[in-house]
Scaffold this active site. Structure first.
Site, PDB file in Angstrom:
ATOM      1  N   ASN A  32       0.835  -1.217   0.000  1.00  0.00           N
ATOM      2  CA  ASN A  32       0.000   0.000   0.000  1.00  0.00           C
ATOM      3  C   ASN A  32       0.867   1.264   0.000  1.00  0.00           C
ATOM      4  N   LYS A  84       6.820  -0.910  11.463  1.00  0.00           N
ATOM      5  CA  LYS A  84       7.980  -1.452  12.195  1.00  0.00           C
ATOM      6  C   LYS A  84       8.695  -0.478  13.124  1.00  0.00           C
ATOM      7  N   SER A 124      10.787 -11.059  14.298  1.00  0.00           N
ATOM      8  CA  SER A 124      11.928 -10.205  14.657  1.00  0.00           C
ATOM      9  C   SER A 124      12.585 -10.731  15.916  1.00  0.00           C
ATOM     10  N   TYR A 148       5.016  -2.627  19.053  1.00  0.00           N
ATOM     11  CA  TYR A 148       5.525  -3.250  17.819  1.00  0.00           C
ATOM     12  C   TYR A 148       5.941  -4.697  18.095  1.00  0.00           C
ATOM     13  N   LYS A 152       4.430  -8.716  16.830  1.00  0.00           N
ATOM     14  CA  LYS A 152       5.167  -9.869  16.297  1.00  0.00           C
ATOM     15  C   LYS A 152       4.911 -11.118  17.143  1.00  0.00           C
ATOM     16  N   TYR A 176      14.350 -11.999  12.399  1.00  0.00           N
ATOM     17  CA  TYR A 176      15.511 -11.274  11.870  1.00  0.00           C
ATOM     18  C   TYR A 176      16.250 -10.596  13.003  1.00  0.00           C
ATOM     19  N   ASN A 178      19.594  -7.782  12.901  1.00  0.00           N
ATOM     20  CA  ASN A 178      19.608  -6.375  12.461  1.00  0.00           C
ATOM     21  C   ASN A 178      20.001  -6.243  10.991  1.00  0.00           C
ATOM     22  N   LEU A 199      20.519   2.353  13.435  1.00  0.00           N
ATOM     23  CA  LEU A 199      21.906   2.829  13.405  1.00  0.00           C
ATOM     24  C   LEU A 199      22.457   3.081  11.993  1.00  0.00           C
ATOM     25  N   ARG A 291      19.393   4.474  25.218  1.00  0.00           N
ATOM     26  CA  ARG A 291      18.016   4.609  24.717  1.00  0.00           C
ATOM     27  C   ARG A 291      17.133   3.654  25.524  1.00  0.00           C
ATOM     28  N   PRO A 292      16.030   4.167  26.104  1.00  0.00           N
ATOM     29  CA  PRO A 292      15.190   3.279  26.911  1.00  0.00           C
ATOM     30  C   PRO A 292      14.737   2.070  26.089  1.00  0.00           C
TER      31      PRO A 292
HETATM   32  P1  NAD Z   1       9.446  -1.645   5.272  1.00  0.00           P
HETATM   33  O1  NAD Z   1       8.600  -0.651   5.997  1.00  0.00           O
HETATM   34  O2  NAD Z   1      10.516  -1.135   4.384  1.00  0.00           O
HETATM   35  O3  NAD Z   1       8.511  -2.629   4.428  1.00  0.00           O
HETATM   36  C1  NAD Z   1       7.203  -2.971   4.826  1.00  0.00           C
HETATM   37  C2  NAD Z   1       6.293  -2.763   3.634  1.00  0.00           C
HETATM   38  O4  NAD Z   1       4.950  -3.123   3.999  1.00  0.00           O
HETATM   39  C3  NAD Z   1       6.257  -1.302   3.169  1.00  0.00           C
HETATM   40  O5  NAD Z   1       6.475  -1.260   1.785  1.00  0.00           O
HETATM   41  C4  NAD Z   1       4.834  -0.842   3.521  1.00  0.00           C
HETATM   42  O6  NAD Z   1       4.359   0.127   2.611  1.00  0.00           O
HETATM   43  C5  NAD Z   1       4.062  -2.156   3.469  1.00  0.00           C
HETATM   44  N1  NAD Z   1       2.862  -2.208   4.301  1.00  0.00           N
HETATM   45  C6  NAD Z   1       2.740  -1.896   5.610  1.00  0.00           C
HETATM   46  N2  NAD Z   1       1.474  -2.088   6.024  1.00  0.00           N
HETATM   47  C7  NAD Z   1       0.776  -2.538   4.952  1.00  0.00           C
HETATM   48  C8  NAD Z   1      -0.577  -2.901   4.729  1.00  0.00           C
HETATM   49  N3  NAD Z   1      -1.499  -2.830   5.695  1.00  0.00           N
HETATM   50  N4  NAD Z   1      -0.961  -3.324   3.500  1.00  0.00           N
HETATM   51  C9  NAD Z   1      -0.049  -3.381   2.485  1.00  0.00           C
HETATM   52  N5  NAD Z   1       1.227  -3.032   2.617  1.00  0.00           N
HETATM   53  C10 NAD Z   1       1.642  -2.620   3.840  1.00  0.00           C
HETATM   54  O7  NAD Z   1      10.051  -2.623   6.365  1.00  0.00           O
HETATM   55  P2  NAD Z   1      11.187  -3.727   6.229  1.00  0.00           P
HETATM   56  O8  NAD Z   1      12.372  -3.240   6.952  1.00  0.00           O
HETATM   57  O9  NAD Z   1      11.303  -4.163   4.837  1.00  0.00           O
HETATM   58  O10 NAD Z   1      10.534  -4.870   7.118  1.00  0.00           O
HETATM   59  C11 NAD Z   1       9.731  -5.882   6.548  1.00  0.00           C
HETATM   60  C12 NAD Z   1       9.142  -6.719   7.664  1.00  0.00           C
HETATM   61  O11 NAD Z   1      10.203  -7.230   8.451  1.00  0.00           O
HETATM   62  C13 NAD Z   1       8.235  -5.950   8.617  1.00  0.00           C
HETATM   63  O12 NAD Z   1       7.165  -6.793   8.987  1.00  0.00           O
HETATM   64  C14 NAD Z   1       9.137  -5.675   9.813  1.00  0.00           C
HETATM   65  O13 NAD Z   1       8.414  -5.551  11.001  1.00  0.00           O
HETATM   66  C15 NAD Z   1      10.009  -6.915   9.830  1.00  0.00           C
HETATM   67  N6  NAD Z   1      11.306  -6.683  10.461  1.00  0.00           N
HETATM   68  C16 NAD Z   1      12.119  -5.682  10.008  1.00  0.00           C
HETATM   69  C17 NAD Z   1      13.347  -5.454  10.633  1.00  0.00           C
HETATM   70  C18 NAD Z   1      14.250  -4.341  10.170  1.00  0.00           C
HETATM   71  O14 NAD Z   1      15.179  -3.993  10.898  1.00  0.00           O
HETATM   72  N7  NAD Z   1      14.079  -3.763   8.989  1.00  0.00           N
HETATM   73  C19 NAD Z   1      13.741  -6.267  11.697  1.00  0.00           C
HETATM   74  C20 NAD Z   1      12.897  -7.282  12.128  1.00  0.00           C
HETATM   75  C21 NAD Z   1      11.678  -7.490  11.488  1.00  0.00           C
HETATM   76  C1  UD1 Z   2      15.644  -1.760  16.888  1.00  0.00           C
HETATM   77  C2  UD1 Z   2      14.338  -1.949  17.616  1.00  0.00           C
HETATM   78  C3  UD1 Z   2      13.892  -3.393  17.457  1.00  0.00           C
HETATM   79  C4  UD1 Z   2      13.793  -3.750  15.974  1.00  0.00           C
HETATM   80  C5  UD1 Z   2      15.161  -3.476  15.322  1.00  0.00           C
HETATM   81  C6  UD1 Z   2      15.160  -3.728  13.860  1.00  0.00           C
HETATM   82  C7  UD1 Z   2      14.328  -0.347  19.475  1.00  0.00           C
HETATM   83  C8  UD1 Z   2      14.404  -0.184  20.949  1.00  0.00           C
HETATM   84  N1  UD1 Z   2      14.492  -1.611  19.021  1.00  0.00           N
HETATM   85  O1  UD1 Z   2      16.585  -2.650  17.428  1.00  0.00           O
HETATM   86  O2  UD1 Z   2      12.640  -3.594  18.055  1.00  0.00           O
HETATM   87  O3  UD1 Z   2      13.456  -5.117  15.812  1.00  0.00           O
HETATM   88  O4  UD1 Z   2      15.498  -2.095  15.522  1.00  0.00           O
HETATM   89  O5  UD1 Z   2      14.320  -2.810  13.205  1.00  0.00           O
HETATM   90  O6  UD1 Z   2      14.102   0.603  18.737  1.00  0.00           O
HETATM   91  N2  UD1 Z   2      22.118   3.229  18.099  1.00  0.00           N
HETATM   92  C9  UD1 Z   2      22.830   4.363  18.389  1.00  0.00           C
HETATM   93  N3  UD1 Z   2      22.469   5.530  17.791  1.00  0.00           N
HETATM   94  C10 UD1 Z   2      21.434   5.608  16.885  1.00  0.00           C
HETATM   95  C11 UD1 Z   2      20.726   4.427  16.592  1.00  0.00           C
HETATM   96  C12 UD1 Z   2      21.078   3.249  17.221  1.00  0.00           C
HETATM   97  O7  UD1 Z   2      23.769   4.343  19.197  1.00  0.00           O
HETATM   98  O8  UD1 Z   2      21.153   6.699  16.384  1.00  0.00           O
HETATM   99  C13 UD1 Z   2      22.543   1.958  18.727  1.00  0.00           C
HETATM  100  C14 UD1 Z   2      21.478   1.273  19.565  1.00  0.00           C
HETATM  101  O9  UD1 Z   2      21.527   1.717  20.894  1.00  0.00           O
HETATM  102  C15 UD1 Z   2      21.855  -0.195  19.401  1.00  0.00           C
HETATM  103  C16 UD1 Z   2      22.451  -0.269  17.986  1.00  0.00           C
HETATM  104  O10 UD1 Z   2      22.831   1.074  17.672  1.00  0.00           O
HETATM  105  O11 UD1 Z   2      22.852  -0.549  20.310  1.00  0.00           O
HETATM  106  C17 UD1 Z   2      21.469  -0.746  16.955  1.00  0.00           C
HETATM  107  O12 UD1 Z   2      20.283   0.036  17.026  1.00  0.00           O
HETATM  108  P1  UD1 Z   2      19.088  -0.116  15.996  1.00  0.00           P
HETATM  109  O13 UD1 Z   2      19.612  -0.094  14.615  1.00  0.00           O
HETATM  110  O14 UD1 Z   2      18.039   0.882  16.358  1.00  0.00           O
HETATM  111  O15 UD1 Z   2      18.555  -1.596  16.261  1.00  0.00           O
HETATM  112  P2  UD1 Z   2      18.070  -2.289  17.633  1.00  0.00           P
HETATM  113  O16 UD1 Z   2      18.129  -1.364  18.781  1.00  0.00           O
HETATM  114  O17 UD1 Z   2      18.803  -3.559  17.765  1.00  0.00           O
END
Ligand code: NAD
Ligand code: UD1
Length: 350
Positions: A32, A84, A124, A148, A152, A176, A178, A199, A291-292
């Site tokens: 979407n 997410k 995740s 969030y 999951k 997944y 990071n 990050l 970060r909390p």
């Molecule tokens: P992203 O936001 O880039 O991709 C998600 C896609 O889903 C987007 O294109 C968005 O437009 C679409 N979307 C959201 N809600 C929708 C809906 N109701 N109907 C249709 N489309 C919808 O995120 P991503 O990083 O590619 O992550 C993909 C999945 O992996 C997510 O479910 C996310 O929670 C999970 N995940 C991501 C990470 C990460 O760090 N990127 C880590 C763990 C899990």
């Molecule tokens: C975050 C999310 C987690 C999600 C994951 C992948 C939080 C609390 N957790 O995890 O739920 O599944 O992303 O999308 O948001 N950091 C910095 N400065 C920054 C950003 C991050 O120091 O500006 C540090 C963080 O403290 C951490 C590391 O970098 O130690 C990675 O951070 P981030 O990329 O946000 O991932 P997660 O915290 O692991």
């Protein structure tokens, strides 16, 4: 027979679409565009040299979703679509529960109606909450610290219940760690809206001068240098993990969780150092308070995915940094090309 990819225009979805197309799968993408741009799909076509069906449909729109199933022969679904952002989920929890959970409920109901019972779900590492130790294996206790993460966790439970009720379902829950990096072409990558929460996109935006400095969240963790340690995984390795999970759900029934990580942790400051070396760019940073909700150390035990799916991550941290940098450098404003490079102050190292 096609594979339906929900959320296929997003960061991980677009990389997975490329690998699916290159492996010879027919795919149908649904999105979407709530957190992505149509341009990402143009580039998937460009990189793969292949065409595919696309539906701009919201998962909450049941009749729109039914049309997708009625008009295509779908063998399995890879379900990325979801919101997410942890911080945003704390401000608008109902929106997160509705989008992620109701969206998945509608998807599963429509799948059931059309007899499609093979599902790969984007979970995740957040479902491990605050882990007691590392490396984290799939049998660790699960919990969530924000809405969030709870979506999951709840979806994992829902999918387990679905299998208990009907054992012809086949579901892979992919946890997944990071994801960072980008396709080596530099044509697709992560394109966050506004200020990045994560990050690597923050580092790359500092590197191109879009942000002044990185804030390092805490230098008092019990880690190698005091900064937080995570298991960064190249998004292309992650995408390839989905192909292995897909083979599994198509060939057997059951519901099973798999960690997708490398098994190695890097601290924030280690990432900064590697990135600076690879990109030859200085990343100014300031250490601020923790970060909390952050944990000190998180990394996977990826042996279950290795033993049962035949998947391991191959790309190292240098390649992850190099590919993240290439994507950012070539696409200063993500998929929007309105900012020219000339307007940007690049922090190249002296
Ligand atoms: P992203 O936001 O880039 O991709 C998600 C896609 O889903 C987007 O294109 C968005 O437009 C679409 N979307 C959201 N809600 C929708 C809906 N109701 N109907 C249709 N489309 C919808 O995120 P991503 O990083 O590619 O992550 C993909 C999945 O992996 C997510 O479910 C996310 O929670 C999970 N995940 C991501 C990470 C990460 O760090 N990127 C880590 C763990 C899990
Ligand atoms: C975050 C999310 C987690 C999600 C994951 C992948 C939080 C609390 N957790 O995890 O739920 O599944 O992303 O999308 O948001 N950091 C910095 N400065 C920054 C950003 C991050 O120091 O500006 C540090 C963080 O403290 C951490 C590391 O970098 O130690 C990675 O951070 P981030 O990329 O946000 O991932 P997660 O915290 O692991």
């Amino acid at each position: 027979m096609a594979i339906l990819v929900t959320g296929g225009a997003g960061y991980i979805g677009s990389h997975t679409c490329i690998e699916l197309l290159l492996a010879g799968y027919e795919i149908i993408v649904l999105d979407n565009f709530s957190n992505s741009k149509p341009e990402s799909l143009n580039r998937v076509k460009e990189i793969s040299g292949k065409d595919f069906g696309f539906y701009e449909v919201d998962l909450l729109n049941r009749s729109g979703l039914e049309d997708v199933f009625a008009n295509n022969t779908i063998e399995a679904v890879i379900h990325f679509a979801g919101l997410k952002a942890v911080g945003e989920s704390l401000s608008i929890p109902l929106h997160y529960y509705h989008n992620n959970i109701t969206g998945t409920l509608i998807l599963c109901d429509v799948m059931k109606k059309y007899g499609v019972k093979n599902l790969v779900f984007s979970s995740s590492a957040t479902v491990y909450g605050i882990p007691e130790r590392v490396p984290i294996s799939e049998d660790f206790p699960l919990s969530a610290t924000n809405p969030y993460g709870r979506t999951k966790l709840m979806i994992e439970e829902i999918l387990r219940d679905l299998y208990i009720a009907d054992d012809s379902w086949s579901v892979a829950l992919l946890r997944y760690f990071n994801p960072i990096g980008a396709h080596e072409s530099g044509r697709i990558g992560e394109d966050p809206n506004g200020i990045p929460n994560n990050l690597m996109p923050f580092i790359t935006q500092v590197a191109v001068g879009k942000r002044r400095e990185l804030q390092v969240f805490g230098c008092d963790y019990p880690t190698v240098d005091g900064s937080g340690v995570r298991d960064y995984i190249h998004v292309v390795d992650l995408a390839l993990g989905h192909l292995k999970a897909l083979e599994r759900v198509i060939s057997s029934n059951g519901v099973d969780a798999f960690n997708l990580g490398t098994g190695t942790g890097y601290s924030v400051l280690e990432i900064v150092t590697v990135f600076e070396k690879i990109a030859n760019v200085r990343i100014p940073y300031k250490i601020v308070k923790q970060r909390p909700g952050d944990v000190a150390v998180s990394y996977a035990d990826p042996s279950k995915a290795k033993n049962e799916l035949g998947w391991t991550a191959k790309r190292g941290i240098e390649e992850m940094c190099r590919d993240s940098w290439r994507w950012q450098e070539k696409n200063l404003n993500g998929y929007e090309t309105s900012i020219s490079r000339i307007e940007i102050n690049i922090n190249y190292k002296e």
